[in-house]
Design a protein around this motif. Structure first.
Motif, PDB file in Angstrom:
ATOM      1  N   TRP A 101       0.708  -1.635   0.160  1.00 52.68           N
ATOM      2  CA  TRP A 101       0.311  -0.377   0.669  1.00 52.68           C
ATOM      3  C   TRP A 101       0.931   1.219  -0.172  1.00 52.68           C
ATOM      4  O   TRP A 101       1.886   1.523   0.624  1.00 52.68           O
ATOM      5  CB  TRP A 101      -0.712  -0.239   1.380  1.00 52.68           C
ATOM      6  N   THR A 102       0.219   2.141  -0.672  1.00 53.03           N
ATOM      7  CA  THR A 102       1.152   3.239  -0.834  1.00 53.03           C
ATOM      8  C   THR A 102       0.167   5.225  -0.186  1.00 53.03           C
ATOM      9  O   THR A 102      -1.446   4.268  -0.890  1.00 53.03           O
ATOM     10  CB  THR A 102       1.436   3.827  -2.450  1.00 53.03           C
ATOM     11  N   GLY A 103       0.555   5.131   0.693  1.00 56.49           N
ATOM     12  CA  GLY A 103      -0.564   6.555   0.615  1.00 56.49           C
ATOM     13  C   GLY A 103       0.524   7.944   0.782  1.00 56.49           C
ATOM     14  O   GLY A 103       1.791   7.986   1.036  1.00 56.49           O
ATOM     15  N   ARG A 104      -0.066   9.065  -0.063  1.00 55.56           N
ATOM     16  CA  ARG A 104       0.179  10.452  -0.369  1.00 55.56           C
ATOM     17  C   ARG A 104      -0.508  10.807   1.167  1.00 55.56           C
ATOM     18  O   ARG A 104      -1.906  11.575   1.309  1.00 55.56           O
ATOM     19  CB  ARG A 104       0.092  10.694  -1.462  1.00 55.56           C
ATOM     20  N   VAL A 105       0.290  11.627   2.233  1.00 56.78           N
ATOM     21  CA  VAL A 105      -0.358  12.531   2.949  1.00 56.78           C
ATOM     22  C   VAL A 105      -0.182  13.752   2.878  1.00 56.78           C
ATOM     23  O   VAL A 105       1.249  14.493   2.839  1.00 56.78           O
ATOM     24  CB  VAL A 105       0.332  11.682   4.569  1.00 56.78           C
ATOM     25  N   PHE A 106      -1.130  14.842   3.104  1.00 53.80           N
ATOM     26  CA  PHE A 106      -1.100  16.654   3.338  1.00 53.80           C
ATOM     27  C   PHE A 106      -0.984  16.457   4.722  1.00 53.80           C
ATOM     28  O   PHE A 106      -2.857  16.581   5.078  1.00 53.80           O
ATOM     29  CB  PHE A 106      -1.645  16.513   2.183  1.00 53.80           C
ATOM     30  N   VAL A 107      -0.623  17.171   5.456  1.00 54.46           N
ATOM     31  CA  VAL A 107      -0.757  17.748   6.283  1.00 54.46           C
ATOM     32  C   VAL A 107      -0.787  19.097   6.536  1.00 54.46           C
ATOM     33  O   VAL A 107       0.337  19.876   6.147  1.00 54.46           O
ATOM     34  CB  VAL A 107      -0.118  17.366   7.493  1.00 54.46           C
ATOM     35  N   GLY A 113       2.549  23.838  16.196  1.00 53.65           N
ATOM     36  CA  GLY A 113       3.347  22.797  15.751  1.00 53.65           C
ATOM     37  C   GLY A 113       2.603  21.649  15.424  1.00 53.65           C
ATOM     38  O   GLY A 113       3.650  20.739  14.819  1.00 53.65           O
ATOM     39  N   LEU A 114       1.177  21.407  15.467  1.00 55.83           N
ATOM     40  CA  LEU A 114       0.444  20.126  15.793  1.00 55.83           C
ATOM     41  C   LEU A 114      -0.413  20.396  14.323  1.00 55.83           C
ATOM     42  O   LEU A 114      -0.262  21.107  14.316  1.00 55.83           O
ATOM     43  CB  LEU A 114      -0.415  19.678  16.654  1.00 55.83           C
ATOM     44  N   ILE A 115      -0.489  18.695  14.734  1.00 53.29           N
ATOM     45  CA  ILE A 115      -1.330  18.884  12.636  1.00 53.29           C
ATOM     46  C   ILE A 115      -3.209  18.778  13.168  1.00 53.29           C
ATOM     47  O   ILE A 115      -3.445  19.054  14.307  1.00 53.29           O
ATOM     48  CB  ILE A 115      -1.364  17.259  12.515  1.00 53.29           C
ATOM     49  N   ARG A 116      -3.386  20.543  12.335  1.00 56.87           N
ATOM     50  CA  ARG A 116      -4.822  20.548  12.888  1.00 56.87           C
ATOM     51  C   ARG A 116      -5.453  20.385  11.752  1.00 56.87           C
ATOM     52  O   ARG A 116      -6.654  19.474  12.219  1.00 56.87           O
ATOM     53  CB  ARG A 116      -5.196  22.100  11.952  1.00 56.87           C
ATOM     54  N   ALA A 117      -5.403  19.881  10.684  1.00 60.23           N
ATOM     55  CA  ALA A 117      -6.016  18.706   8.672  1.00 60.23           C
ATOM     56  C   ALA A 117      -4.671  18.024   8.905  1.00 60.23           C
ATOM     57  O   ALA A 117      -4.020  18.210   8.056  1.00 60.23           O
ATOM     58  CB  ALA A 117      -6.047  19.770   8.429  1.00 60.23           C
ATOM     59  N   ASP A 118      -4.499  16.642   8.595  1.00 57.03           N
ATOM     60  CA  ASP A 118      -4.423  15.331   7.994  1.00 57.03           C
ATOM     61  C   ASP A 118      -5.373  15.168   7.330  1.00 57.03           C
ATOM     62  O   ASP A 118      -6.288  14.304   6.855  1.00 57.03           O
ATOM     63  CB  ASP A 118      -3.994  14.141   8.868  1.00 57.03           C
ATOM     64  N   HIS A 119      -4.591  14.381   5.569  1.00 55.90           N
ATOM     65  CA  HIS A 119      -5.147  14.428   4.593  1.00 55.90           C
ATOM     66  C   HIS A 119      -4.965  13.443   3.969  1.00 55.90           C
ATOM     67  O   HIS A 119      -3.298  13.616   3.779  1.00 55.90           O
ATOM     68  CB  HIS A 119      -5.756  15.399   3.338  1.00 55.90           C
ATOM     69  N   GLN A 120      -5.600  12.282   3.764  1.00 52.52           N
ATOM     70  CA  GLN A 120      -4.401  11.142   3.348  1.00 52.52           C
ATOM     71  C   GLN A 120      -5.107  10.388   2.446  1.00 52.52           C
ATOM     72  O   GLN A 120      -6.435   9.759   2.311  1.00 52.52           O
ATOM     73  CB  GLN A 120      -4.304   9.847   4.315  1.00 52.52           C
ATOM     74  N   PHE A 121      -4.634   9.493   1.819  1.00 57.78           N
ATOM     75  CA  PHE A 121      -4.610   9.448  -0.082  1.00 57.78           C
ATOM     76  C   PHE A 121      -4.477   9.048  -0.382  1.00 57.78           C
ATOM     77  O   PHE A 121      -2.504   8.596  -0.818  1.00 57.78           O
ATOM     78  CB  PHE A 121      -4.503  10.663  -1.549  1.00 57.78           C
ATOM     79  N   ALA A 122      -5.237   7.341  -1.083  1.00 61.57           N
ATOM     80  CA  ALA A 122      -4.415   6.153  -1.865  1.00 61.57           C
ATOM     81  C   ALA A 122      -4.011   6.165  -2.439  1.00 61.57           C
ATOM     82  O   ALA A 122      -4.544   6.507  -3.848  1.00 61.57           O
ATOM     83  CB  ALA A 122      -5.148   5.056  -1.530  1.00 61.57           C
ATOM     84  N   VAL A 123      -2.383   5.848  -3.316  1.00 64.75           N
ATOM     85  CA  VAL A 123      -1.520   6.314  -4.035  1.00 64.75           C
ATOM     86  C   VAL A 123      -1.227   4.751  -5.163  1.00 64.75           C
ATOM     87  O   VAL A 123      -1.261   3.041  -3.730  1.00 64.75           O
ATOM     88  CB  VAL A 123      -0.252   7.133  -3.986  1.00 64.75           C
ATOM     89  N   ASN A 124      -1.969   4.414  -6.032  1.00 67.95           N
ATOM     90  CA  ASN A 124      -1.348   3.219  -6.947  1.00 67.95           C
ATOM     91  C   ASN A 124       0.150   2.840  -6.830  1.00 67.95           C
ATOM     92  O   ASN A 124       0.626   4.353  -7.254  1.00 67.95           O
ATOM     93  CB  ASN A 124      -1.701   2.824  -8.219  1.00 67.95           C
ATOM     94  N   THR A 125       0.543   1.616  -6.988  1.00 67.29           N
ATOM     95  CA  THR A 125       1.470   1.767  -7.220  1.00 67.29           C
ATOM     96  C   THR A 125       2.171   0.691  -7.948  1.00 67.29           C
ATOM     97  O   THR A 125       0.830  -0.222  -9.302  1.00 67.29           O
ATOM     98  CB  THR A 125       2.725   0.618  -6.173  1.00 67.29           C
TER      99      THR A 125
END
Length: 199
Positions: A101-107, A113-125
């Motif tokens: 599995w591969t995921g792209r993360v945008f925070v 300095g702590l995460i307010r919003a965390d977005h995960q997207f699955a990426v095809n390998t």
């Protein structure tokens, strides 16, 4: 807003929380990464607050890391500016084997300095398939995102068995092959520019 953090260290801690076996240490990592009102979203679900995040991460760890001998690791492509960080995370067997599995993360980070919003997207390998053990693991991740990781015992047993087979520790119907084991993955070289700064 420009948050002064070490990006690579931040990503290391983000990945470590999914691999951490100790519940207390995992909770400490969560509170050290996400704001108390921090939100994580993926394609099918939204988790807000430390309690929801701990439940999600613990379930993923127990099924995919503890029971299936997988491990999460950073791809080494982390970058960021102002209050945003993005990186790629892989999951695969701790021993030799393909990426499952591969995921792209945008925070987005707050002033603390702590995460307010965390977005995960699955990426095809490139090695991704639609059937077999890898697809079974991906199906579990989808169910986890929908809040229904364990619909019944039979599915749970099948998910764990197939994930273990994917990890390469135990061939279908066979015993573990000690010769197939090798040391943990080595960390890839890290880029020199690793701090958040204005473009």
């Amino acid at each position: 807003m420009d948050i002064d953090i070490d990006i690579l260290q931040f990503v290391d801690r983000y990945v470590a929380v999914w691999n951490e076996p100790d519940l207390v240490a995992r909770r400490r990592l969560i509170t050290g990464l996400w704001d108390v009102y921090g939100v994580q979203t993926n394609e099918s679900a939204r988790y807000q607050g430390h309690g929801a995040l701990e439940a999600r991460i613990s379930e993923a760890h127990n099924t995919l890391v503890r029971d299936a001998a997988n491990v999460f690791w950073a791809a080494g492509d982390a970058t960021g500016h102002h209050d945003m960080v993005t990186s790629t995370t892989h999951m695969g067997p701790e021993v030799e084997g393909d990426i499952a599995w591969t995921g792209r993360v945008f925070v987005t980070l707050g002033e603390n300095g702590l995460i307010r919003a965390d977005h995960q997207f699955a990426v095809n390998t490139p090695i991704e398939t639609r059937t077999g053990p890898r697809a079974t693991v991906q199906e579990f991740l989808r169910r986890l995102g929908e809040g229904d990781p364990q619909p019944n015992r039979r599915t749970v047993r099948r998910t764990r068995r197939m994930a273990i087979e994917l990890a390469g520790r135990r061939p279908p119907g066979g015993a573990m092959d000690p010769a197939s084991l090798h040391p943990r993955r080595r960390r890839r070289p890290l880029p020199r520019n690793s701090r958040l700064s204005h473009p």
